[in-house]
Design an enzyme around this catalytic site. Sequence first.
Site, PDB file in Angstrom:
ATOM      1  N   SER A 144       0.856  -1.196   0.000  1.00 40.37           N
ATOM      2  CA  SER A 144       0.000   0.000   0.000  1.00 40.37           C
ATOM      3  C   SER A 144       0.887   1.239   0.000  1.00 40.37           C
ATOM      4  O   SER A 144       2.091   1.150   0.285  1.00 40.37           O
ATOM      5  CB  SER A 144      -0.863  -0.029   1.266  1.00 40.37           C
ATOM      6  OG  SER A 144      -1.416   1.231   1.548  1.00 40.37           O
ATOM      7  N   TYR A 157      -3.708  -0.835   9.889  1.00 40.67           N
ATOM      8  CA  TYR A 157      -3.473  -0.972   8.441  1.00 40.67           C
ATOM      9  C   TYR A 157      -2.047  -0.518   8.112  1.00 40.67           C
ATOM     10  O   TYR A 157      -1.311  -1.211   7.394  1.00 40.67           O
ATOM     11  CB  TYR A 157      -4.509  -0.138   7.677  1.00 40.67           C
ATOM     12  CG  TYR A 157      -4.509  -0.380   6.183  1.00 40.67           C
ATOM     13  CD1 TYR A 157      -5.143  -1.491   5.630  1.00 40.67           C
ATOM     14  CD2 TYR A 157      -3.884   0.514   5.312  1.00 40.67           C
ATOM     15  CE1 TYR A 157      -5.159  -1.704   4.260  1.00 40.67           C
ATOM     16  CE2 TYR A 157      -3.894   0.304   3.931  1.00 40.67           C
ATOM     17  CZ  TYR A 157      -4.536  -0.813   3.413  1.00 40.67           C
ATOM     18  OH  TYR A 157      -4.534  -1.021   2.052  1.00 40.67           O
TER      19      TYR A 157
HETATM   20  P1  NAP Z   1     -11.871  -5.042  -1.383  1.00 40.27           P
HETATM   21  O1  NAP Z   1     -12.669  -4.734  -2.604  1.00 40.27           O
HETATM   22  O2  NAP Z   1     -12.441  -4.758  -0.035  1.00 40.27           O
HETATM   23  O3  NAP Z   1     -11.355  -6.555  -1.476  1.00 40.27           O
HETATM   24  C1  NAP Z   1     -10.710  -7.173  -0.409  1.00 40.27           C
HETATM   25  C2  NAP Z   1     -10.673  -8.662  -0.664  1.00 40.27           C
HETATM   26  O4  NAP Z   1     -10.098  -9.327   0.471  1.00 40.27           O
HETATM   27  C3  NAP Z   1     -12.071  -9.242  -0.858  1.00 40.27           C
HETATM   28  O5  NAP Z   1     -12.009 -10.293  -1.786  1.00 40.27           O
HETATM   29  C4  NAP Z   1     -12.347  -9.774   0.525  1.00 40.27           C
HETATM   30  O6  NAP Z   1     -13.339 -10.773   0.563  1.00 40.27           O
HETATM   31  C5  NAP Z   1     -11.011 -10.335   0.896  1.00 40.27           C
HETATM   32  N1  NAP Z   1     -10.949 -10.597   2.322  1.00 40.27           N
HETATM   33  C6  NAP Z   1     -10.984  -9.696   3.331  1.00 40.27           C
HETATM   34  N2  NAP Z   1     -10.990 -10.347   4.508  1.00 40.27           N
HETATM   35  C7  NAP Z   1     -10.976 -11.680   4.235  1.00 40.27           C
HETATM   36  C8  NAP Z   1     -10.984 -12.851   5.029  1.00 40.27           C
HETATM   37  N3  NAP Z   1     -11.039 -12.809   6.361  1.00 40.27           N
HETATM   38  N4  NAP Z   1     -10.971 -14.052   4.408  1.00 40.27           N
HETATM   39  C9  NAP Z   1     -10.957 -14.131   3.062  1.00 40.27           C
HETATM   40  N5  NAP Z   1     -10.942 -13.057   2.253  1.00 40.27           N
HETATM   41  C10 NAP Z   1     -10.959 -11.842   2.844  1.00 40.27           C
HETATM   42  O7  NAP Z   1     -10.550  -4.179  -1.402  1.00 40.27           O
HETATM   43  P2  NAP Z   1      -9.403  -3.988  -2.501  1.00 40.27           P
HETATM   44  O8  NAP Z   1      -9.190  -2.534  -2.621  1.00 40.27           O
HETATM   45  O9  NAP Z   1      -9.638  -4.787  -3.709  1.00 40.27           O
HETATM   46  O10 NAP Z   1      -8.176  -4.567  -1.657  1.00 40.27           O
HETATM   47  C11 NAP Z   1      -7.340  -5.618  -2.094  1.00 40.27           C
HETATM   48  C12 NAP Z   1      -5.966  -5.430  -1.484  1.00 40.27           C
HETATM   49  O11 NAP Z   1      -5.415  -4.218  -1.988  1.00 40.27           O
HETATM   50  C13 NAP Z   1      -5.979  -5.281   0.034  1.00 40.27           C
HETATM   51  O12 NAP Z   1      -4.847  -5.934   0.571  1.00 40.27           O
HETATM   52  C14 NAP Z   1      -5.861  -3.788   0.230  1.00 40.27           C
HETATM   53  O13 NAP Z   1      -5.305  -3.450   1.460  1.00 40.27           O
HETATM   54  C15 NAP Z   1      -4.958  -3.435  -0.911  1.00 40.27           C
HETATM   55  N6  NAP Z   1      -4.939  -2.029  -1.329  1.00 40.27           N
HETATM   56  C16 NAP Z   1      -6.056  -1.427  -1.856  1.00 40.27           C
HETATM   57  C17 NAP Z   1      -5.978  -0.101  -2.261  1.00 40.27           C
HETATM   58  C18 NAP Z   1      -7.127   0.621  -2.881  1.00 40.27           C
HETATM   59  O14 NAP Z   1      -6.984   1.813  -3.164  1.00 40.27           O
HETATM   60  N7  NAP Z   1      -8.251   0.010  -3.124  1.00 40.27           N
HETATM   61  C19 NAP Z   1      -4.779   0.597  -2.116  1.00 40.27           C
HETATM   62  C20 NAP Z   1      -3.684  -0.046  -1.565  1.00 40.27           C
HETATM   63  C21 NAP Z   1      -3.773  -1.365  -1.182  1.00 40.27           C
HETATM   64  P3  NAP Z   1     -14.860 -10.370   0.982  1.00 40.27           P
HETATM   65  O15 NAP Z   1     -15.451  -9.700  -0.217  1.00 40.27           O
HETATM   66  O16 NAP Z   1     -15.463 -11.663   1.331  1.00 40.27           O
HETATM   67  O17 NAP Z   1     -14.743  -9.430   2.145  1.00 40.27           O
END
Ligand code: NAP
Length: 252
Positions: A144, A157
């Site tokens: 991140s 986080y």
């Molecule tokens: P998201 O849409 O909330 O997706 C998160 C994913 O992780 C979902 O598939 C979620 O499943 C899964 N997950 C969370 N807790 C879980 C658990 N206990 N067991 C199994 N699966 C679980 O968010 P995203 O933005 O795509 O995030 C993906 C990654 O990118 C994360 O590591 C996040 O920190 C990182 N990130 C995102 C951004 C951004 O701007 N979006 C920036 C930097 C880093 P469910 O749908 O079942 O909850």
Amino acid sequence: MGNPFDLSGKVALVTGANTGLGQGIAVALAEAGADVCLVGRSAPDETVAKVTALGRKAHVISADLGSADHVADIVAETKLAFGRVDILVNNAGIIKRNDSIDFTFEEWDSVMNVNLRTLFFLSQAVAREMIAAGRGGKIINVASMLSFQGGIRVPSYTASKSGVAGLTRILANEWAKHGINVNAIAPGYFATNNTAALQADETRNAEILGRIPSGRWGDPSDLGGAIVFLASRASDYVQGITLPVDGGWLAR
Ligand code: NAP
């Protein structure tokens, strides 16, 4: 030499691939030729449809990654489905927002468990399999901007994602000799569920957009190039980096 980004015949395990960045990652790997195992707690029907539409295979493994208890089973099921594992993308992650002064044990532990503890033990389980198979492999962690910056109101986080950058380096140091590359990507601000609260907040949304040289939120497909690079032999001599994919956010 052929195409150094070609992933034909490779098997990738992607966590949290039902939505958001994980879906974009799974689709990018499939576009490059890999079959994918999708690991998570929600049914990734849409991702399966996108992967199979590309002519690749998708296998779903249902697991709650809030606990690391099932990591060995996840690797065993991947082997059963596809006979091998070449690529692991540790994408699943959560965020809790609260003032540090009020932060609770639950807000700390839940984030650290998914974002760091399970990421480490799943990497360990996959690396054991890769070492036993003797073919090397690729492990890619999703970090991140808060692997580099402090952030605000997200202490667990920031701690977890700063930890991801550190773990990426130590695992690269220990496993490079087995032909395993361990690297991370650090997405900037991407439009997903994870950032829904920020996108909905008019002031924060304007502040964020005003600082991104590319002038827009990232789309999950924007990660594809970096993911395929780090998953392919094009990156065989790249180790321990956390690669920002941020529209220039860190350059400001
Ligand atoms: P998201 O849409 O909330 O997706 C998160 C994913 O992780 C979902 O598939 C979620 O499943 C899964 N997950 C969370 N807790 C879980 C658990 N206990 N067991 C199994 N699966 C679980 O968010 P995203 O933005 O795509 O995030 C993906 C990654 O990118 C994360 O590591 C996040 O920190 C990182 N990130 C995102 C951004 C951004 O701007 N979006 C920036 C930097 C880093 P469910 O749908 O079942 O909850």
